[in-house]
Each structure stands twice: as C-alpha cells, then as structure tokens.
Design an enzyme around this catalytic site. Structure first.
Site, PDB file in Angstrom:
ATOM      1  N   TYR A  19      57.754  31.868  47.450  1.00  0.00           N
ATOM      2  CA  TYR A  19      56.045  31.448  47.808  1.00  0.00           C
ATOM      3  C   TYR A  19      55.884  29.914  47.390  1.00  0.00           C
ATOM      4  O   TYR A  19      55.171  29.241  48.449  1.00  0.00           O
ATOM      5  CB  TYR A  19      55.281  32.170  46.813  1.00  0.00           C
ATOM      6  CG  TYR A  19      53.703  31.709  46.878  1.00  0.00           C
ATOM      7  CD1 TYR A  19      53.102  32.195  48.115  1.00  0.00           C
ATOM      8  CD2 TYR A  19      52.991  31.043  45.765  1.00  0.00           C
ATOM      9  CE1 TYR A  19      51.659  31.880  47.896  1.00  0.00           C
ATOM     10  CE2 TYR A  19      51.763  30.791  46.162  1.00  0.00           C
ATOM     11  CZ  TYR A  19      50.913  31.178  47.142  1.00  0.00           C
ATOM     12  OH  TYR A  19      49.757  30.820  47.154  1.00  0.00           O
ATOM     13  N   GLU A  41      43.391  35.803  46.773  1.00  0.00           N
ATOM     14  CA  GLU A  41      42.967  34.992  45.636  1.00  0.00           C
ATOM     15  C   GLU A  41      41.730  35.639  44.853  1.00  0.00           C
ATOM     16  O   GLU A  41      41.543  35.660  43.694  1.00  0.00           O
ATOM     17  CB  GLU A  41      42.393  33.622  46.317  1.00  0.00           C
ATOM     18  CG  GLU A  41      43.569  32.579  46.673  1.00  0.00           C
ATOM     19  CD  GLU A  41      44.493  32.157  45.691  1.00  0.00           C
ATOM     20  OE1 GLU A  41      44.258  32.074  44.359  1.00  0.00           O
ATOM     21  OE2 GLU A  41      45.504  31.545  45.959  1.00  0.00           O
ATOM     22  N   TRP A  49      49.151  35.319  39.398  1.00  0.00           N
ATOM     23  CA  TRP A  49      49.300  35.321  40.732  1.00  0.00           C
ATOM     24  C   TRP A  49      50.689  36.267  40.926  1.00  0.00           C
ATOM     25  O   TRP A  49      50.713  36.563  41.991  1.00  0.00           O
ATOM     26  CB  TRP A  49      49.451  33.828  41.185  1.00  0.00           C
ATOM     27  CG  TRP A  49      49.750  33.753  42.608  1.00  0.00           C
ATOM     28  CD1 TRP A  49      50.828  33.276  43.145  1.00  0.00           C
ATOM     29  CD2 TRP A  49      48.894  34.156  43.843  1.00  0.00           C
ATOM     30  NE1 TRP A  49      50.717  33.392  44.572  1.00  0.00           N
ATOM     31  CE2 TRP A  49      49.453  33.857  45.143  1.00  0.00           C
ATOM     32  CE3 TRP A  49      47.553  34.678  43.776  1.00  0.00           C
ATOM     33  CZ2 TRP A  49      49.140  34.257  46.172  1.00  0.00           C
ATOM     34  CZ3 TRP A  49      46.908  35.110  44.924  1.00  0.00           C
ATOM     35  CH2 TRP A  49      47.678  34.898  46.241  1.00  0.00           C
TER      36      TRP A  49
END
Length: 191
Positions: A19, A41, A49
């Site tokens: 990522y 998000e 995350w």
C-alpha cells in the site's frame, strides 16, 4: 541490491508495504477510486488502517466494487446483508453513511463534472508536498482538511471529519507526506 528506504509506518507487513509503495501519496484522479477511498477512510474511523486494508477485497465484493450507482439503491435488506457479512466492518452508521455518501458523491459529479475536479480544486490540482522527516512531523489535520470537511458536512456527507479528510488527502495523493528519505518521495520528484 540495497533495501528500499520507506516511511517507518510501512513496517514489515507485506500488505502495508505494498500500500505504501504503490498507492499512498500517489495522485488519484479516477472518480471510482476516489469514491472507494472516501468510503474506506470513513470505515477506518476509530480503527487502524491495516484493519481496513485486510478487509479491502471483502469490502469491494460486498459494496459492488464501490459502484456508487449501485450503492445508492441499497435498501434495508441490503444493509441487513452487509451487517451479517463478517468480512467487512459491520457498523450500521458507517454502512448507512456509505449509502448517503454515494448519493452525495453522484450529486457532486453532476454539479462539477467529476468528483476529481471538485476535490482536487482544493489543492489547485497539484499535490501539496509535506517535506516530512518523521512521523511526528505529520499533522492530523490542516486548514485545507478543515475546509473540505466543513464543506462536505454542509452537503450532508457523513464520516468526513477533518482527520478522516486529511488521511483521505494523503491516501489519494492530494498531499505527499512521504518522509524525505523515502524512495516514493524521491520517485515522485518532490521538490
């Protein structure tokens, strides 16, 4: 061959490094991807995350590959199906927010021609370069994320607080907060 220097937060986990290396901080101008990141998000709120990244494929499947035109049609039965899906974050407020945000996203597209035009207008269509040296240098919010958050909330968007919006800006490359010694920072020709 020397080891790539990454931002310290990328750690040693392959999914996080991938990522970091291939997405985070790289400018996104595709409306579908911008919508996906807005929803993800929002789903992250209060979580890490990495939790979202690990569930990303399940989210894509459960939310029709983040097709906003399909998501606006979700009814109570679909919400119940999503709430029963163990592969995703099962939070009714966040799921309902995704449906609301899909409708509003399409309204923005209708009004501005694309969400890309709308959102990137806040940064004059070019990434803000943070010149960060360490994690402590990265803010949680900025005056621009405050403004975007306020404007989106005024339109009716949910889970778009300033901290979420700043993370969104970082994720979609509106802000380049890669550390100055990071290979991605250098690849992007950050001045």
């Amino acid at each position: 061959m020397s080891e790539k220097i990454r931002c310290s937060w990328a750690g040693e986990t392959a999914i996080y490094q991938d990522y970091h290396d291939n997405e985070w901080g790289r400018p996104v101008h595709d409306d579908g991807k911008l919508f996906e990141m807005l929803i993800l998000e929002g789903m992250q709120a209060g979580l890490t995350w990495i939790t979202v990244l690990k569930k990303r494929e399940a989210f894509r499947e459960a939310f029709d590959r983040f097709d906003s035109h399909k998501i606006i049609l979700y009814d109570d039965a679909k919400v119940a199906e999503l709430m029963a899906n163990e592969g995703i974050i099962r939070n009714r407020l966040k799921i309902n927010a995704a449906i609301t945000n899909a409708k509003l996203f399409l309204e923005v597209v209708q009004k501005y021609g694309s969400f890309d035009k709308f959102i990137w207008g806040y940064v004059d269509n070019k990434p803000i370069v943070g010149h960060r040296e360490k994690l402590a240098d990265i803010p949680a919010t900025t005056p621009i994320s405050d403004k975007i958050s306020k404007d989106l909330k005024k339109m009716g968007f949910k889970f778009v607080g300033s901290t979420i919006i700043y993370a969104y800006m970082q994720a979609t490359g509106m802000v380049n907060d890669h550390f100055t010694d990071c290979f991605v920072y250098k690849e992007m020709g950050s001045a």
